[in-house]
Design an enzyme around this catalytic site. Structure first.
Site, PDB file in Angstrom:
ATOM      1  N   CYS A 174       0.858  -1.190   0.000  1.00 52.09           N
ATOM      2  CA  CYS A 174       0.000   0.000   0.000  1.00 52.09           C
ATOM      3  C   CYS A 174       0.895   1.240   0.000  1.00 52.09           C
ATOM      4  O   CYS A 174       1.698   1.436   0.915  1.00 52.09           O
ATOM      5  CB  CYS A 174      -0.893  -0.013   1.231  1.00 52.09           C
ATOM      6  SG  CYS A 174      -1.763   1.540   1.442  1.00 52.09           S
ATOM      7  N   ASP A 406     -12.517  15.382  21.070  1.00 51.93           N
ATOM      8  CA  ASP A 406     -11.987  14.803  19.825  1.00 51.93           C
ATOM      9  C   ASP A 406     -12.691  13.468  19.594  1.00 51.93           C
ATOM     10  O   ASP A 406     -12.082  12.404  19.694  1.00 51.93           O
ATOM     11  CB  ASP A 406     -10.463  14.624  19.962  1.00 51.93           C
ATOM     12  CG  ASP A 406      -9.819  14.099  18.683  1.00 51.93           C
ATOM     13  OD1 ASP A 406     -10.510  13.970  17.665  1.00 51.93           O
ATOM     14  OD2 ASP A 406      -8.604  13.817  18.724  1.00 51.93           O
ATOM     15  N   CYS A 433     -13.232  14.436  13.107  1.00 55.30           N
ATOM     16  CA  CYS A 433     -12.849  13.715  11.884  1.00 55.30           C
ATOM     17  C   CYS A 433     -14.062  13.535  10.981  1.00 55.30           C
ATOM     18  O   CYS A 433     -13.996  12.810   9.997  1.00 55.30           O
ATOM     19  CB  CYS A 433     -12.199  12.380  12.225  1.00 55.30           C
ATOM     20  SG  CYS A 433     -13.194  11.360  13.297  1.00 55.30           S
TER      21      CYS A 433
HETATM   22  N1  SAH Z   1      -7.579  12.673  21.109  1.00 59.12           N
HETATM   23  C1  SAH Z   1      -6.995  11.384  20.826  1.00 59.12           C
HETATM   24  C2  SAH Z   1      -8.013  10.323  20.377  1.00 59.12           C
HETATM   25  C3  SAH Z   1      -9.020  10.731  19.356  1.00 59.12           C
HETATM   26  S1  SAH Z   1      -9.872   9.400  18.564  1.00 59.12           S
HETATM   27  C4  SAH Z   1      -5.855  11.525  19.843  1.00 59.12           C
HETATM   28  O1  SAH Z   1      -5.668  12.574  19.231  1.00 59.12           O
HETATM   29  O2  SAH Z   1      -5.110  10.544  19.677  1.00 59.12           O
HETATM   30  C5  SAH Z   1     -11.334   9.255  19.480  1.00 59.12           C
HETATM   31  C6  SAH Z   1     -11.179   8.463  20.752  1.00 59.12           C
HETATM   32  O3  SAH Z   1     -12.470   8.438  21.392  1.00 59.12           O
HETATM   33  C7  SAH Z   1     -10.760   7.019  20.600  1.00 59.12           C
HETATM   34  O4  SAH Z   1      -9.672   6.777  21.446  1.00 59.12           O
HETATM   35  C8  SAH Z   1     -11.985   6.223  21.045  1.00 59.12           C
HETATM   36  O5  SAH Z   1     -11.671   5.015  21.695  1.00 59.12           O
HETATM   37  C9  SAH Z   1     -12.645   7.177  22.004  1.00 59.12           C
HETATM   38  N2  SAH Z   1     -14.095   7.051  22.218  1.00 59.12           N
HETATM   39  C10 SAH Z   1     -15.039   6.588  21.361  1.00 59.12           C
HETATM   40  N3  SAH Z   1     -16.270   6.741  21.888  1.00 59.12           N
HETATM   41  C11 SAH Z   1     -16.107   7.319  23.110  1.00 59.12           C
HETATM   42  C12 SAH Z   1     -17.009   7.739  24.129  1.00 59.12           C
HETATM   43  N4  SAH Z   1     -18.321   7.596  23.994  1.00 59.12           N
HETATM   44  N5  SAH Z   1     -16.499   8.302  25.227  1.00 59.12           N
HETATM   45  C13 SAH Z   1     -15.156   8.455  25.388  1.00 59.12           C
HETATM   46  N6  SAH Z   1     -14.264   8.059  24.454  1.00 59.12           N
HETATM   47  C14 SAH Z   1     -14.725   7.513  23.333  1.00 59.12           C
END
Ligand code: SAH
Length: 477
Positions: A174, A406, A433
């Protein structure tokens, strides 16, 4: 509007891109054609393969005159594997398309005036494409999850799912992924062929190896391989780990962790709930800026190491910390944003649903000698309201200066947004995202009149694809 029929052919100008990357055009009577492979500005000959009342799916017979935005895709599989939907678009045009999409969603779904958005929009920060000006960047992803299957002759294949399907398109290397992945995948395919180890079949729910996750720390060269299996273990596992350890990679790159994750569910979810270590550590270490991070296989980690710095810098800029603030970082993963915030704030609270990611986050605070960050395991929409309702919670934490969120593509749950509003932070930084759910959530946050959308910026983490990352700043009025 007349309804059109299967097998009819039309010359049509493509004017937009659909959610899966397909070209969209309209016939003179308003009837819509979705043409896979058509790009905005192309005039194409399209052949209807499936007609509905108001629209049809059509095959691209030929490009009659190409859009000035049409470029060369660096990958021979572009458009065939479901990974990169718009690789054939010149990179500048990809960026422009994404920027327009975000602004359009903020007005149409978010309810903001177009003039207002254009006044606060800071643009889109693209990837450096080096000498290949205006071509989709390559070799920028640090992680891929390759599905494993068999071809018609019964040989093991690894690759990606074709668009709209779970048919695997074999992909040996890839181009947007790490350079070492190809060798690792080849070694695993050879090992499976040698010992007749089965690949998982979604239809029969039989077969052992489902997916192969490979993650590479671009700064450290550390590689993790995780095999997702429909069973307890892999036969001859030691031979596999020896074979993988015998591989050599460019530069400093080296495998430091080989794991399995058991997933015996009939599901589209790739990873299981846990993992076991076959060789080495259960994690790789990588760096963002001058901070180090342990990343285990079940944890999220930003996929584009070249753009993550830029993304986090924007989030930090919008948080506008002076050293004393209390900050919540919701959906914090392994605590990456949290620790950058912690260095600039008084106290940070991180919330994340994946327990292993919280273990990583606590470990990451420790290895970076940061002691003003606390982490909670659970859903943001449950942890935050419970914390708010708890009379013993500290007043600073109940009314923080800044909340950073996020979330995954589905955005924030309304219980989470409601509690955020009750907490009345001075600033909210939303990293997203998915611009559609971002627009929906911003509408909710701004509707009451107490928050104002101040800035919007995009960072292109996903060259060649339709995905786009957005950071916005909201300020309390
Ligand atoms: N801010 C971090 C992760 C962002 S991705 C970075 O920049 O690396 C989004 C994250 O939200 C993931 O780790 C996922 O596991 C978590 N997530 C998904 N649903 C959630 C929820 N309901 N409450 C808390 N975390 C959650």
């Amino acid at each position: 509007m007349t309804t059109h029929k299967k097998n009819e052919e039309y010359e049509i100008v493509i004017t937009d891109i659909g959610t899966e990357g397909e070209g969209i055009g309209h016939l003179d009577d308003g009837y819509t054609l979705f043409v896979q492979g058509g790009l905005p500005g192309d005039k194409v000959l399209a052949h209807i393969i499936k007609a509905q009342k108001k629209y049809a799916i059509a095959k691209l017979v030929k490009v009659i005159s190409a859009s000035s935005d049409r470029g060369e895709a660096p990958c021979p599989l572009a458009g065939r594997c479901g990974g990169c939907q718009i690789m054939e678009l010149k990179y500048e045009a990809q960026l422009k398309y994404k920027a327009n999409k975000v602004c359009e969603l903020l007005t149409r779904v978010g309810g903001f005036e177009p003039e207002y958005i254009s006044g606060i929009y800071e643009g889109i920060i693209g990837c450096d494409t080096g000498e290949k000006e205006n071509e989709t960047p390559v070799r920028f992803r640090n992680k891929a999850q390759y599905p494993v299957g068999k071809d018609r002759e019964g040989n093991v294949i690894t690759g990606f799912y074709a668009p709209h399907s779970h048919r695997i398109v074999a992909c040996e290397d890839c181009l947007i992924g790490a350079a070492g992945d190809a060798k690792i995948l080849k070694a695993i395919r050879e090992f499976m062929d040698k010992h007749d180890i089965s690949a998982y079949d979604e239809n029969t729910h039989k077969g052992l190896i489902r997916h192969i996750l490979i993650r590479t720390g671009y700064k450290t060269g550390e590689i993790q391989v995780c095999l997702i299996i429909n069973g307890k273990s892999i036969p001859h596992a030691e031979e596999l780990t020896d074979k993988l350890n015998g591989l050599s990679f460019d530069g400093e790159a080296k495998i430091v962790s080989i794991c399995t994750s058991k997933n015996t569910e009939e599901t589209n979810v790739i990873m299981g709930d846990e993992y076991s270590v076959l060789y080495g550590t259960g994690y790789i270490t990588d760096m963002i800026g001058d901070l180090s991070f342990h990343i285990s296989p079940l944890s999220f980690y930003q996929v584009n190491p070249y753009q993550t710095d830029k993304l986090y810098k924007k989030a930090l800029e919008y948080a506008a910390l002076t050293g004393s603030e209390t900050v919540w970082d919701l959906y914090c993963g392994i605590g990456t944003i949290s620790l950058f915030l912690a260095r600039a704030a008084g106290k940070v609270y991180g919330v994340e649903v994946v327990p292993q990611a919280i273990e990583d986050a606590r470990e990451n605070a420790r290895i970076n000698r940061i002691d003003n960050a606390d982490f909670f395991t659970g859903k943001a929409e449950e942890v935050l309201p419970a914390f708010y309702a708890d009379a013993t919670s500290s007043p600073e934490a109940l009314h923080p200066d800044v909340i950073v969120v996020d979330p995954p593509r589905k955005g924030c749950d309304s219980a989470c947004l409601e509690t955020m509003l009750k907490m009345q932070p001075e600033r909210i930084v939303y990293v997203s995202c998915d611009p559609a759910t971002l627009a929906r959530d911003l509408k909710f946050l701004c509707e009451g009149g107490s928050y104002e959308l101040k800035k919007v910026v995009n960072v292109d983490m996903f060259g060649g694809s339709l995905h786009v990352e957005t950071v916005v700043s909201l300020v309390r009025k």
